[in-house]
Every structure is written in structure tokens, then in C-alpha cells.
Write a protein that holds these residues in place. Sequence first.
Motif, PDB file in Angstrom:
ATOM      1  N   VAL A  13      -3.203  17.554 -26.254  1.00 52.37           N
ATOM      2  CA  VAL A  13      -3.042  16.421 -27.336  1.00 52.37           C
ATOM      3  C   VAL A  13      -4.002  15.282 -27.142  1.00 52.37           C
ATOM      4  CG1 VAL A  13      -1.714  14.735 -28.363  1.00 52.37           C
ATOM      5  CG2 VAL A  13      -0.775  16.829 -27.822  1.00 52.37           C
ATOM      6  N   THR A  14      -4.747  14.999 -27.987  1.00 51.71           N
ATOM      7  CA  THR A  14      -5.729  14.001 -27.899  1.00 51.71           C
ATOM      8  C   THR A  14      -5.059  12.681 -28.040  1.00 51.71           C
ATOM      9  OG1 THR A  14      -7.630  15.452 -28.450  1.00 51.71           O
ATOM     10  CG2 THR A  14      -8.102  12.806 -28.429  1.00 51.71           C
ATOM     11  N   VAL A  15      -5.156  11.803 -27.323  1.00 51.60           N
ATOM     12  CA  VAL A  15      -4.401  10.291 -27.685  1.00 51.60           C
ATOM     13  C   VAL A  15      -5.949   9.328 -27.630  1.00 51.60           C
ATOM     14  CG1 VAL A  15      -3.002   8.329 -26.904  1.00 51.60           C
ATOM     15  CG2 VAL A  15      -2.482  10.866 -26.543  1.00 51.60           C
ATOM     16  N   GLY A  16      -6.111   8.494 -28.788  1.00 51.22           N
ATOM     17  CA  GLY A  16      -7.008   7.556 -28.872  1.00 51.22           C
ATOM     18  C   GLY A  16      -8.150   8.248 -29.637  1.00 51.22           C
ATOM     19  N   GLY A  17      -9.259   7.413 -29.694  1.00 52.41           N
ATOM     20  CA  GLY A  17     -10.409   7.966 -30.474  1.00 52.41           C
ATOM     21  C   GLY A  17     -10.116   8.112 -31.842  1.00 52.41           C
ATOM     22  N   ASP A  18     -10.486   9.205 -32.629  1.00 53.18           N
ATOM     23  CA  ASP A  18      -9.834   9.310 -33.921  1.00 53.18           C
ATOM     24  C   ASP A  18      -8.708  10.244 -34.108  1.00 53.18           C
ATOM     25  OD1 ASP A  18     -12.476   7.971 -34.957  1.00 53.18           O
ATOM     26  OD2 ASP A  18     -13.636  10.077 -34.580  1.00 53.18           O
ATOM     27  N   ALA A  19      -8.224  10.387 -33.096  1.00 52.57           N
ATOM     28  CA  ALA A  19      -6.767  11.264 -33.247  1.00 52.57           C
ATOM     29  C   ALA A  19      -5.803  10.632 -33.889  1.00 52.57           C
ATOM     30  CB  ALA A  19      -6.412  11.750 -31.760  1.00 52.57           C
ATOM     31  N   PRO A  20      -5.054  11.141 -34.751  1.00 55.09           N
ATOM     32  CA  PRO A  20      -3.847  10.659 -35.405  1.00 55.09           C
ATOM     33  C   PRO A  20      -2.846  10.262 -34.136  1.00 55.09           C
ATOM     34  CG  PRO A  20      -3.951  13.020 -35.717  1.00 55.09           C
ATOM     35  CD  PRO A  20      -4.889  12.778 -35.193  1.00 55.09           C
ATOM     36  N   VAL A  21      -1.947   9.045 -34.556  1.00 58.55           N
ATOM     37  CA  VAL A  21      -1.080   8.510 -33.689  1.00 58.55           C
ATOM     38  C   VAL A  21      -0.235   9.790 -33.261  1.00 58.55           C
ATOM     39  CG1 VAL A  21       0.540   6.781 -33.316  1.00 58.55           C
ATOM     40  CG2 VAL A  21      -1.310   6.412 -34.906  1.00 58.55           C
ATOM     41  N   ALA A  22      -0.098   9.827 -31.916  1.00 62.17           N
ATOM     42  CA  ALA A  22       0.719  10.841 -31.517  1.00 62.17           C
ATOM     43  C   ALA A  22       2.131  10.421 -31.193  1.00 62.17           C
ATOM     44  CB  ALA A  22       0.152  11.366 -30.040  1.00 62.17           C
ATOM     45  N   LYS A  52       5.017   7.668 -41.280  1.00 62.30           N
ATOM     46  CA  LYS A  52       5.095   8.006 -42.700  1.00 62.30           C
ATOM     47  C   LYS A  52       4.753   6.927 -43.730  1.00 62.30           C
ATOM     48  CE  LYS A  52       7.649  11.649 -43.636  1.00 62.30           C
ATOM     49  NZ  LYS A  52       8.913  12.493 -43.537  1.00 62.30           N
ATOM     50  N   SER A  53       5.660   5.909 -43.410  1.00 64.93           N
ATOM     51  CA  SER A  53       5.586   4.748 -44.141  1.00 64.93           C
ATOM     52  C   SER A  53       4.392   3.919 -44.187  1.00 64.93           C
ATOM     53  CB  SER A  53       6.867   3.620 -43.812  1.00 64.93           C
ATOM     54  OG  SER A  53       8.008   4.387 -43.815  1.00 64.93           O
ATOM     55  N   LEU A  54       3.542   4.160 -43.178  1.00 63.39           N
ATOM     56  CA  LEU A  54       2.296   3.543 -43.118  1.00 63.39           C
ATOM     57  C   LEU A  54       1.185   4.367 -43.589  1.00 63.39           C
ATOM     58  CD1 LEU A  54       2.838   1.491 -39.803  1.00 63.39           C
ATOM     59  CD2 LEU A  54       2.690   0.563 -42.023  1.00 63.39           C
ATOM     60  N   ASN A  55       1.442   5.545 -44.193  1.00 63.52           N
ATOM     61  CA  ASN A  55       0.450   6.543 -44.511  1.00 63.52           C
ATOM     62  C   ASN A  55      -0.393   6.886 -43.033  1.00 63.52           C
ATOM     63  OD1 ASN A  55       1.590   6.352 -47.022  1.00 63.52           O
ATOM     64  ND2 ASN A  55      -0.071   5.077 -47.804  1.00 63.52           N
ATOM     65  N   LEU A  56       0.120   6.864 -41.982  1.00 66.48           N
ATOM     66  CA  LEU A  56      -0.699   7.369 -40.786  1.00 66.48           C
ATOM     67  C   LEU A  56      -0.563   8.634 -40.517  1.00 66.48           C
ATOM     68  CD1 LEU A  56      -0.079   4.107 -38.659  1.00 66.48           C
ATOM     69  CD2 LEU A  56      -2.479   5.079 -39.499  1.00 66.48           C
ATOM     70  N   ARG A  57       0.598   9.289 -40.705  1.00 62.37           N
ATOM     71  CA  ARG A  57       1.057  10.754 -40.564  1.00 62.37           C
ATOM     72  C   ARG A  57       1.714  11.343 -41.667  1.00 62.37           C
ATOM     73  NH1 ARG A  57       0.840  12.689 -35.059  1.00 62.37           N
ATOM     74  NH2 ARG A  57       0.640  14.666 -35.928  1.00 62.37           N
TER      75      ARG A  57
END
Length: 350
Positions: free
Chosen positions: A15-24, A249-254
Motif C-alpha cells: 500500500v502506498t501512503v502519501g503522494g497521489d495515493a488515495p487516503v488509506a 465517501k462523504s468527502l468524495n475522497l474514496r
Amino acid sequence: MIKRRKTRPIRIGNVTVGGDAPVAVQSMTKTDTRDIKATLRQIDQLRDAGCEIVRLAVVDFEAAGALAEIRKSTLLPLIADIHFDYRLALEAIKNGVDGLRLNPGNIGGRDKVIRVVQAAREKQVPIRIGVNAGSLPADLDKSLSTADRMVAALMREIELVESLDFDLIKASLKAFDVPTTIEAYQKASRLIDYPLHLGITEAGIPPEGVIRSTAGLAPLLYMGIGDTIRVSLTAPPVEEVETAYEILKSLNLRSRGPVLVSCPTCGRTEIDVRNITLEIKRHLASCPKNLKVAIMGCVVNGPGEARDADIGIAGGKGKAVLFSRGEKIKTIDEADIITELLGEIDRFPG
Ligand code: SF4
């Protein structure tokens, strides 16, 4: 659209954390890590709920030893949570963990930190430096605000590790007090570009813990701050993961699984919105489709929201209108609402 703050990416296992990766999304097992069977059962439950990284408390050598067996039995990235004893960190790294959570300042001196950092570097294991408002170093300037002392403690720890030429760092600044937490993360995010792990510590039992966590995490995430989150609840860890996804989901982040919209009901309500919603929610619990389902109680405000969703109903007298992708499909009897909705959900491409 939320513009995420740019951070240096690190890898926690796959799992990538940071950069352009989605919030894990991460959580922590609540079993005794020495009880390998129970811990693995909980890790599997977490994986099924969508947890992407799992942290385990390593309280002694037996727990550190158990990590070897746990490592062999799950693909989920594992983080060892260590306090005070640097030897536990060395053992955890040896046993294949993907990350460490420890405070270099509390493992017994620079020589011990050097040993841990060397081992972490060899295996490319990132270290989360986790500052907690409840255990700040006593020598920090007492005239500073709690948030400023948290940031000062973090910077001190980071400088120590950086001086050893190590930069696989993730940072967190947790407090129970929401404004303090927000202030601390905001300030830290201006000073460092290491990925940030967000959390409100000891948030409590649901619903209070869920509300407190949301109140703290949502403003930060909205500001683009935060690369991985853990919701701390006095509840089974799967609830932490479910809450984390609802926040994201509420913030449209995932996106993960369906979004269920239901009206609050009022004097105009003509169908049993609450029971229908609960029943649909139960059926959707394991549905992987990213779709929006709306359950609305009347023909006044209902059709607009139902049309806006992928699938929706707007109640009428003993009846409801079924919508799919913005189109009115048919009028159905109230008794058939659940069956018809589930059929429509099944037919919806996923
Ligand atoms: S959709 Fe209709 S029933 Fe539901 S709260 Fe709004 S007005 Fe009331």
C-alpha cells in the motif's frame, strides 16, 4: 474537488501512503497479539471490511514472536506498535512487519534509535512517529499551546531520525481535543512533507466517538491534509473501518460500496422509510457496487433526490415510484418496495 497536499510517498507493504495515493484506511487489532488465532480472525474481518493496513500492539517478546506466524498467514500490511523497548522493534522487523509505530525519543537513547533505524533501513520499513498530546516530553516550553508542544515534540523526533539519514517517515499528532488536533496537523503540514496519519485519539464509543472523529478528521481532509486515517473507537475494529470509509465517501475522497440516501421523514411521509432503509442497508452491507440508492418518503421532495441517485424510490399513498438512472421505471406497491429495489440493485452494473 479537494486538492490534496503533496507528500512524499512511502510504501507500507503493498500500500502506498502519501503522494497521489488515495487516503488509506487503517485500523488496529484489539486482540492480544500473542493469541495468533484470534488476531488472524480479526485481521481477516478487517480485510473483508476494506481495511488496508492493520496495526498490532507488541507488548512483549511473545507478541513480537507471534508476528512471524501472523505475517505468514495474511497479505494485509502489518504495523507493529512499540513502546519503550527497542528490542521489540528489532524483533518485529525481523519477523516481517511492513511498518513500525514508535517514538524514537522513548526507546532508550540514541544508540538504540540507531539500531532500530539501521534495521528499518535495511528492510525498507517505514516508521510512524506518533505524537500523543497525553504523553508529551516534560521539558517542552510550558508556555506554548498544546498544539505547538505537539508539533515541537514531532519535529524533535523527526530531526533525530533524519540525523541518522532515514526518511521513510510517517507522522501523526493525536489528541482527544478536536481543535487542538486540527491546529497541530495544520501546523505540522506546513513544516514537513512526510505523509500524515490522521486520528482523534480515544474518541470513545459510537455514536460519540464517530462524531468526534468525524469532527476532527473531516476538516483536515477537506483542507487536503491526511494520507491515511484511523478512526479510534471503543468498538469492534470493523466499525472503525466502516466509519473511516463513510467519512472518506462523504468527502468524495474514496468510494467503496453503495451510498445510501434516505430522507429524515416528516408529516408528509407516506411509506415506512426507516424500516425500508434499514432492510436495504442490511442487504447492501456486502455489495461491492459503487452506486447511490435513495429512499424518499413522499412525492413532494422525493422524486428529485430519487432521480438524482442511481436507483431511488419516492413514496406515495401505499405505493412508491421506482427510479433508475434518473428515469421513472414504474409504480410499485409499498409491500414490494424492498424486493423491487433489491432486484434493481442486482441488475445495476457493478
Ligand atoms: S422527502 Fe418528503 S417525506 Fe421525506 S422528509 Fe422530505 S418532505 Fe418529508
